[in-house]
Scaffold this active site. Structure first.
Site, PDB file in Angstrom:
ATOM      1  CG  HIS A 186       9.803  -0.068  -1.883  1.00  0.00           C
ATOM      2  ND1 HIS A 186       9.916  -1.339  -2.546  1.00  0.00           N
ATOM      3  CD2 HIS A 186       9.136  -0.345  -0.652  1.00  0.00           C
ATOM      4  CE1 HIS A 186       9.265  -2.238  -2.014  1.00  0.00           C
ATOM      5  NE2 HIS A 186       8.977  -1.833  -0.929  1.00  0.00           N
ATOM      6  CE  LYS A 236       7.375 -10.317   2.438  1.00  0.00           C
ATOM      7  NZ  LYS A 236       7.618  -8.974   2.074  1.00  0.00           N
ATOM      8  NE  ARG A 255       1.006  -2.093  -0.471  1.00  0.00           N
ATOM      9  CZ  ARG A 255       1.865  -3.060  -0.122  1.00  0.00           C
ATOM     10  NH1 ARG A 255       2.968  -2.847  -0.535  1.00  0.00           N
ATOM     11  NH2 ARG A 255       1.476  -4.150   0.549  1.00  0.00           N
ATOM     12  CB  SER A 260       7.934  -6.574  -3.705  1.00  0.00           C
ATOM     13  OG  SER A 260       8.421  -5.096  -3.345  1.00  0.00           O
TER      14      SER A 260
END
Length: 162
Positions: free
Chosen positions: A18, A42, A91, A129
């Site tokens: 990030h 989440k 990514r 993460s």
């Protein structure tokens, strides 16, 4: 004219990937807002105020990056902040489908908002993460994966949970 870009995400926790995208993005614009939000899908490890503080501690002092939080639609937040640019990290191909769908939905809601996809530097292309949280939970080393402030916070958070 001040070209402001918005870099939104949950950032739970903020990783070196990030940070890499934020620092490379701010070079392209006059200023950047890292916009912390929640995701109903989440369960966060850190609260929004904790995440904001960790991001602030992770940024160099001499960059034109601010950290804020928002609720609601990203496009409404961007418009309110006077930005037409949203930065999203990609990514791998697996990220592309979701990010493309979100970018197209955002364009449908607010045609003036543009999404720019940025790939992280190669050394962070694998980093998530979720993986960082799992490594930290299991007592693994997160050196090089997260900024120092985040590493310390992860250690403390998992001490509390155990």
């Amino acid at each position: 004219m001040n070209r402001l870009a918005i870099y939104p995400g949950t950032f739970d926790p903020f990783t070196n990937g990030h940070l890499d995208i934020a620092l490379r993005s701010v070079r392209l614009f006059d200023s950047l807002v890292i916009a912390v939000t929640t995701n109903a899908k989440k369960t966060p490890l850190f609260s929004v105020p904790e995440r904001k503080e960790l991001i602030k501690k992770s940024l160099p002092e001499d960059v034109n990056i601010s950290v804020e939080s928002f609720d609601g639609l990203l496009v409404d937040y961007a418009e309110k902040r006077g930005s037409i640019i949203v930065i999203r990290g990609l990514r791998a191909v697996s990220d592309f489908e979701y990010e493309l769908q979100m970018a197209l939905l955002n364009r449908r809601l607010k045609p003036s908002i543009e999404t720019i996809f940025k790939m992280p530097s190669e050394e962070y292309s694998f980093l998530t993460s979720s993986a960082v949280k799992e490594i930290a939970l299991l007592g693994g080393c997160v050196d090089g994966l997260v900024p120092a402030a985040v590493k310390s916070a992860l250690i403390e958070k998992f001490k509390e949970k155990n």
